[in-house]
Design a protein around this motif. Structure first.
Motif, PDB file in Angstrom:
ATOM      1  N   GLU A 119       0.808  -1.221   0.000  1.00 40.77           N
ATOM      2  CA  GLU A 119       0.000   0.000   0.000  1.00 40.77           C
ATOM      3  C   GLU A 119       0.842   1.272   0.000  1.00 40.77           C
ATOM      4  O   GLU A 119       0.334   2.355  -0.264  1.00 40.77           O
ATOM      5  N   ILE A 120       2.124   1.142   0.289  1.00 43.72           N
ATOM      6  CA  ILE A 120       2.989   2.312   0.402  1.00 43.72           C
ATOM      7  C   ILE A 120       3.212   2.930  -0.967  1.00 43.72           C
ATOM      8  O   ILE A 120       3.465   2.240  -1.947  1.00 43.72           O
ATOM      9  N   SER A 121       3.115   4.242  -1.016  1.00 45.21           N
ATOM     10  CA  SER A 121       3.263   4.979  -2.277  1.00 45.21           C
ATOM     11  C   SER A 121       4.434   5.955  -2.192  1.00 45.21           C
ATOM     12  O   SER A 121       4.607   6.652  -1.192  1.00 45.21           O
ATOM     13  N   PHE A 122       5.192   6.020  -3.257  1.00 42.60           N
ATOM     14  CA  PHE A 122       6.298   6.969  -3.372  1.00 42.60           C
ATOM     15  C   PHE A 122       5.794   8.401  -3.219  1.00 42.60           C
ATOM     16  O   PHE A 122       6.484   9.259  -2.691  1.00 42.60           O
ATOM     17  N   HIS A 123       4.583   8.648  -3.653  1.00 47.20           N
ATOM     18  CA  HIS A 123       4.011   9.990  -3.598  1.00 47.20           C
ATOM     19  C   HIS A 123       3.885  10.523  -2.174  1.00 47.20           C
ATOM     20  O   HIS A 123       3.796  11.728  -1.967  1.00 47.20           O
ATOM     21  N   TRP A 124       3.862   9.634  -1.215  1.00 43.59           N
ATOM     22  CA  TRP A 124       3.717  10.062   0.176  1.00 43.59           C
ATOM     23  C   TRP A 124       4.881  10.925   0.626  1.00 43.59           C
ATOM     24  O   TRP A 124       4.751  11.680   1.589  1.00 43.59           O
TER      25      TRP A 124
END
Length: 81
Positions: free
Chosen positions: A43-48
């Motif tokens: 679920e982890i996104s680079f955009h975070w």
């Protein structure tokens, strides 16, 4: 190694190997905590990095490892970026 590389590496490793990687980066996780967190890795996104971590994800991490450990993990994350 950047934070996303660490996460991708942990995804591919066994629980014991993931623990060794986490330990090497000063992240104190038990095998049970690694198992609880592993499903959240996808679920982890680079955009975070730019938008911040959504509260809904923070809540999932805290449910997986507890409030205190969850806060500690996010504090360590912020120190890394």
């Amino acid at each position: 190694m950047d934070y996303m590389q660490i996460l991708n590496e942990i995804k591919r490793k066994s629980d014991a190997e993931a623990k060794l990687i986490a330990d090497a980066y000063g992240i104190d996780l038990s095998i049970n905590e690694i198992r609880a967190l592993r499903p959240l890795l996808d679920e982890i996104s680079f955009h975070w990095i730019f938008t911040g971590i959504p509260e809904s994800f923070i809540a999932k991490v805290k449910r997986a490892v507890g409030d205190k450990k969850g806060e500690e993990l996010f504090r360590q994350y912020l120190d890394m970026i």
